[in-house]
Design a protein around this motif. Structure first.
Motif, PDB file in Angstrom:
ATOM      1  N   ALA A  34     -16.586  -2.126 -38.442  1.00 50.70           N
ATOM      2  CA  ALA A  34     -17.598  -3.074 -38.933  1.00 50.70           C
ATOM      3  C   ALA A  34     -18.950  -2.371 -38.966  1.00 50.70           C
ATOM      4  N   ALA A  35     -19.695  -2.593 -40.035  1.00 49.10           N
ATOM      5  CA  ALA A  35     -20.978  -1.913 -40.212  1.00 49.10           C
ATOM      6  C   ALA A  35     -22.056  -2.600 -39.375  1.00 49.10           C
ATOM      7  N   SER A  36     -22.786  -1.809 -38.617  1.00 45.80           N
ATOM      8  CA  SER A  36     -23.803  -2.367 -37.727  1.00 45.80           C
ATOM      9  C   SER A  36     -25.118  -2.678 -38.435  1.00 45.80           C
ATOM     10  N   LEU A  54     -15.874 -11.585 -33.516  1.00 48.61           N
ATOM     11  CA  LEU A  54     -16.666 -10.885 -34.524  1.00 48.61           C
ATOM     12  C   LEU A  54     -17.972 -10.365 -33.926  1.00 48.61           C
ATOM     13  N   ALA A  55     -18.643 -11.198 -33.149  1.00 46.57           N
ATOM     14  CA  ALA A  55     -19.907 -10.784 -32.538  1.00 46.57           C
ATOM     15  C   ALA A  55     -19.703  -9.622 -31.571  1.00 46.57           C
ATOM     16  N   ALA A  56     -18.573  -9.607 -30.883  1.00 48.99           N
ATOM     17  CA  ALA A  56     -18.294  -8.527 -29.940  1.00 48.99           C
ATOM     18  C   ALA A  56     -18.012  -7.213 -30.654  1.00 48.99           C
ATOM     19  N   ALA A  57     -17.594  -7.268 -31.929  1.00 50.14           N
ATOM     20  CA  ALA A  57     -17.295  -6.046 -32.671  1.00 50.14           C
ATOM     21  C   ALA A  57     -18.540  -5.209 -32.897  1.00 50.14           C
ATOM     22  N   VAL A  58     -19.687  -5.882 -33.039  1.00 49.57           N
ATOM     23  CA  VAL A  58     -20.985  -5.190 -33.176  1.00 49.57           C
ATOM     24  C   VAL A  58     -21.948  -5.916 -32.241  1.00 49.57           C
ATOM     25  N   ASP A  60     -24.883  -5.900 -31.179  1.00 48.94           N
ATOM     26  CA  ASP A  60     -26.247  -6.272 -31.549  1.00 48.94           C
ATOM     27  C   ASP A  60     -26.343  -6.753 -32.993  1.00 48.94           C
ATOM     28  N   GLY A  61     -25.199  -7.019 -33.627  1.00 50.48           N
ATOM     29  CA  GLY A  61     -25.191  -7.352 -35.040  1.00 50.48           C
ATOM     30  C   GLY A  61     -25.647  -8.767 -35.333  1.00 50.48           C
ATOM     31  N   VAL A  90     -26.472 -15.560 -33.742  1.00 50.99           N
ATOM     32  CA  VAL A  90     -25.500 -16.236 -34.599  1.00 50.99           C
ATOM     33  C   VAL A  90     -26.184 -17.397 -35.308  1.00 50.99           C
ATOM     34  N   THR A  91     -26.199 -17.335 -36.638  1.00 55.83           N
ATOM     35  CA  THR A  91     -26.762 -18.407 -37.462  1.00 55.83           C
ATOM     36  C   THR A  91     -25.626 -19.250 -38.007  1.00 55.83           C
ATOM     37  N   VAL A  92     -25.676 -20.553 -37.801  1.00 56.98           N
ATOM     38  CA  VAL A  92     -24.629 -21.465 -38.262  1.00 56.98           C
ATOM     39  C   VAL A  92     -25.069 -22.095 -39.578  1.00 56.98           C
ATOM     40  N   VAL A  93     -24.211 -22.009 -40.583  1.00 55.40           N
ATOM     41  CA  VAL A  93     -24.519 -22.516 -41.917  1.00 55.40           C
ATOM     42  C   VAL A  93     -23.498 -23.585 -42.291  1.00 55.40           C
ATOM     43  N   ALA A  94     -23.989 -24.728 -42.744  1.00 52.42           N
ATOM     44  CA  ALA A  94     -23.120 -25.788 -43.253  1.00 52.42           C
ATOM     45  C   ALA A  94     -22.768 -25.456 -44.700  1.00 52.42           C
ATOM     46  N   GLY A  95     -21.549 -25.010 -44.932  1.00 54.10           N
ATOM     47  CA  GLY A  95     -21.140 -24.616 -46.271  1.00 54.10           C
ATOM     48  C   GLY A  95     -19.679 -24.237 -46.286  1.00 54.10           C
TER      49      GLY A  95
END
Length: 240
Positions: A34-36, A54-58, A60-61, A90-95
């Motif tokens: 995964a690209a940082s 997913l957050a743990a993969a990077v 500081d991503g 982590v940004t949560v988006v309603a979509g």
């Protein structure tokens, strides 16, 4: 927009945790490279069990978690609020997968337990949208779920989870509902200590099925190279 998870949202996180204990390792492995320096995207984030991986993969991503269900977003946001390390990034988006505005460059895309919500045209459009934005070497990770053909699935209990004096139970069956879909009929129960059902809820949803070889073909058509790994976790990257 109606919420398919309005009824099942009460139960889903509890009943999904055991499955994610098994999925965590193959998903984490599939998220390698995964690209940082690009956005990490979780589509159909649900209650955030995959978002955490997913957050743990990077570490500081920047993560964007997309979820259309208000019921599931409420659980997701509550869980993020209890995790200061995730709440800040982590940004949560309603979509949903087809309507959400995607970042221009994606460092990884996670789409677990959601691809069947898209009909064939929508699925191919989603794969193209992602392929156009994935950074070189960055993975798209999704999974296949049975059935892979529109065939009947007899009722079975998928899982039970004790909480206090009660046990939460989820199960379901499926019937064909078209040439490429089934309709799942889910049953959720709250059981007392002696096994008496205190409450019972039902929810139906349509699921578009696809065999592994057909999905790999669609990934190729979108400009991706895919492979199926343990627990039917699929990893794809842009062709070079």
């Amino acid at each position: 927009m109606s919420d398919e998870y309005q009824t099942s949202g009460e139960y889903l996180h509890l009943l999904s945790e055991p499955a994610w204990q098994a999925l965590r390792t193959p998903v984490a492995l599939a998220l390698r490279d995964a690209a940082s320096d690009a956005t990490l995207l979780d589509v159909g984030a649900g209650t955030g069990l995959g978002t955490e991986v997913l957050a743990a993969a990077v570490p500081d991503g920047d993560v964007v978690a997309v979820e259309p269900s208000p019921a599931l977003r409420a659980v997701l946001l509550s869980r993020l609020a209890a995790r200061p390390d995730l709440r800040r990034r982590v940004t949560v988006v309603a979509g949903d997968a087809l309507g959400v505005d995607l970042p221009a460059r994606l460092g990884a895309v996670l789409a677990m337990n959601m691809i069947g919500h898209l009909d064939p045209d929508g699925r191919r459009a989603f794969l193209r949208r992602v392929a156009e934005r994935l950074a070189p070497g960055a993975p798209l990770v999704l999974n296949l779920q049975p059935p892979t053909e529109p065939t009947p699935v007899p009722f079975s209990v998928f899982g039970t989870v004790p909480v206090g004096h009660h046990t939460y139970e989820g199960g379901g069956s499926a019937e064909p509902s078209g040439p490429d879909a089934v309709t799942w009929r889910m049953r959720y129960r709250v059981l007392d200590a002696d096994g008496t059902a205190l409450r019972e809820d039902h929810a139906d949803y349509r699921w578009h099925v696809i065999p592994a070889d057909a999905l790999l073909t669609e990934l190729t058509e979108a400009g991706l190279t895919g492979e199926v790994g343990p627990l039917d976790v699929v990893r794809a990257v842009r062709r070079t």
